[in-house]
Design an enzyme around this catalytic site. Structure first.
Site, PDB file in Angstrom:
ATOM      1  N   HIS A 179       0.796  -1.210   0.000  1.00  0.00           N
ATOM      2  CA  HIS A 179       0.000   0.000   0.000  1.00  0.00           C
ATOM      3  C   HIS A 179       0.836   1.270   0.000  1.00  0.00           C
ATOM      4  O   HIS A 179       1.349   1.684   0.999  1.00  0.00           O
ATOM      5  CB  HIS A 179      -0.937   0.064   1.199  1.00  0.00           C
ATOM      6  CG  HIS A 179      -0.894  -1.102   2.100  1.00  0.00           C
ATOM      7  ND1 HIS A 179      -1.510  -2.267   1.799  1.00  0.00           N
ATOM      8  CD2 HIS A 179      -0.313  -1.290   3.305  1.00  0.00           C
ATOM      9  CE1 HIS A 179      -1.340  -3.114   2.783  1.00  0.00           C
ATOM     10  NE2 HIS A 179      -0.618  -2.550   3.699  1.00  0.00           N
ATOM     11  N   GLY A 207      -1.503  -6.610  11.828  1.00  0.00           N
ATOM     12  CA  GLY A 207      -0.904  -6.634  10.498  1.00  0.00           C
ATOM     13  C   GLY A 207      -1.588  -5.663   9.564  1.00  0.00           C
ATOM     14  O   GLY A 207      -2.196  -4.681   9.995  1.00  0.00           O
ATOM     15  N   CYS A 208      -1.519  -5.934   8.277  1.00  0.00           N
ATOM     16  CA  CYS A 208      -2.115  -5.060   7.273  1.00  0.00           C
ATOM     17  C   CYS A 208      -3.601  -4.864   7.567  1.00  0.00           C
ATOM     18  O   CYS A 208      -4.356  -5.825   7.709  1.00  0.00           O
ATOM     19  CB  CYS A 208      -1.936  -5.662   5.890  1.00  0.00           C
ATOM     20  SG  CYS A 208      -2.801  -4.769   4.585  1.00  0.00           S
ATOM     21  N   PHE A 209      -4.016  -3.602   7.628  1.00  0.00           N
ATOM     22  CA  PHE A 209      -5.412  -3.344   7.992  1.00  0.00           C
ATOM     23  C   PHE A 209      -6.392  -3.748   6.912  1.00  0.00           C
ATOM     24  O   PHE A 209      -7.584  -3.883   7.177  1.00  0.00           O
ATOM     25  CB  PHE A 209      -5.639  -1.896   8.420  1.00  0.00           C
ATOM     26  CG  PHE A 209      -4.973  -0.808   7.610  1.00  0.00           C
ATOM     27  CD1 PHE A 209      -4.671  -0.960   6.268  1.00  0.00           C
ATOM     28  CD2 PHE A 209      -4.653   0.393   8.227  1.00  0.00           C
ATOM     29  CE1 PHE A 209      -4.072   0.065   5.540  1.00  0.00           C
ATOM     30  CE2 PHE A 209      -4.049   1.428   7.504  1.00  0.00           C
ATOM     31  CZ  PHE A 209      -3.760   1.258   6.150  1.00  0.00           C
ATOM     32  N   TRP A 210      -5.935  -3.952   5.684  1.00  0.00           N
ATOM     33  CA  TRP A 210      -6.843  -4.415   4.628  1.00  0.00           C
ATOM     34  C   TRP A 210      -7.592  -5.683   5.049  1.00  0.00           C
ATOM     35  O   TRP A 210      -8.808  -5.773   4.931  1.00  0.00           O
ATOM     36  CB  TRP A 210      -6.069  -4.716   3.356  1.00  0.00           C
ATOM     37  CG  TRP A 210      -5.540  -3.530   2.620  1.00  0.00           C
ATOM     38  CD1 TRP A 210      -5.784  -2.211   2.863  1.00  0.00           C
ATOM     39  CD2 TRP A 210      -4.658  -3.575   1.486  1.00  0.00           C
ATOM     40  NE1 TRP A 210      -5.112  -1.428   1.950  1.00  0.00           N
ATOM     41  CE2 TRP A 210      -4.413  -2.230   1.104  1.00  0.00           C
ATOM     42  CE3 TRP A 210      -4.046  -4.602   0.771  1.00  0.00           C
ATOM     43  CZ2 TRP A 210      -3.589  -1.898   0.024  1.00  0.00           C
ATOM     44  CZ3 TRP A 210      -3.220  -4.277  -0.298  1.00  0.00           C
ATOM     45  CH2 TRP A 210      -3.002  -2.937  -0.665  1.00  0.00           C
TER      46      TRP A 210
END
EC number: 1.8.4.11
Length: 243
Positions: free
Chosen positions: A7, A62-65
């Protein structure tokens, strides 16, 4: 270390050909996700509904996605926002947080109806399918303190439930390694840039999502059939202000 196309604000400006090349490179580099869902018991100690007012939970995994994408499919959740928690307001931008020295974690703010789903059940989904709580300062391909496993209680009751649940899971040895999830002081939540919001729902076939995050949504459906809902509740972007 991030995947090649992770990102960046530059992502929104890539042409289709460049995105395709980056996707192929990622696919060759990571054929599967290292994170695995784990069936775990519900918390023995939990909050009890107090009226009909909505409640918020703030967690980082971790990755907020992917974390946002999982909780958008949970019954009783009314909104999930991707954002930054743990640092100062003036560093709550993706490019700064990605440096790993701001104190922020990529996090999500979960607004939920406590008469439908409890805070403890939110944590059960968080520990079971949304991330791996045994990975210290990384999740899957994403490395750095901004990808740490953390809970930011928004009231004393949440802190008590989180502490008791971690102790319960540690005592039951449900994970093959110790839980490293930190319980941190909540200093405010800063909503992430619009292009990060609802990323899983909008781009389910994006290679990073397909490899790392869609398995989490499938695990939610399989492990928590009474909590899973097919249609996600999507975040509606608003002003990027702390809360």
């Amino acid at each position: 270390m991030k995947p090649l196309f992770m990102h960046s604000t530059r992502f929104a400006r890539y042409g289709a050909a460049a995105i395709a090349l980056l996707a192929v490179a990622l696919w060759q580099r990571s054929a599967h996700s290292d994170e695995r869902a784990v069936s775990i018991p519900a918390p023995v100690q939990d909050e009890h509904p107090n009226g009909v007012h909505p409640e918020t939970a703030v967690v980082a995994g971790g990755c907020f996605w992917g974390v946002q994408g999982v909780f958008e499919h949970v019954r009783g959740v009314t909104q999930v926002a991707s954002g930054y928690t743990g640092g100062a307001a003036d560093t709550a931008q993706y490019e700064r947080v990605s440096d790993g020295d701001t104190g922020h974690a990529e996090s999500v703010r979960i607004t939920f109806d406590p008469t439908v789903i409890s805070y403890g059940r939110i944590l059960q989904v968080f520990f079971s399918v949304a991330h791996d709580p045994t990975e210290l300062d990384y999740q899957g391909p994403d490395h750095g303190s901004q990808y740490r496993s953390a809970i930011f209680p928004t009231n004393p009751q949440q802190r008590n439930v989180a502490q008791a649940y971690i102790a319960q899971l540690q005592g039951a040895h449900v994970f093959s390694s110790p839980i490293v999830t930190r319980i941190e002081t909540f200093k405010g939540f800063y909503t992430a840039e619009d292009y990060h919001q609802n990323f899983l729902a909008l781009h389910p076939d994006y290679p990073y999502i397909a490899i790392n995050d869609m398995p989490k949504v499938n695990a939610l459906k399989n492990l928590f059939p009474t909590l899973y809902r097919t249609q996600p509740v999507l975040f509606q972007a608003a002003a990027h202000s702390p809360s």
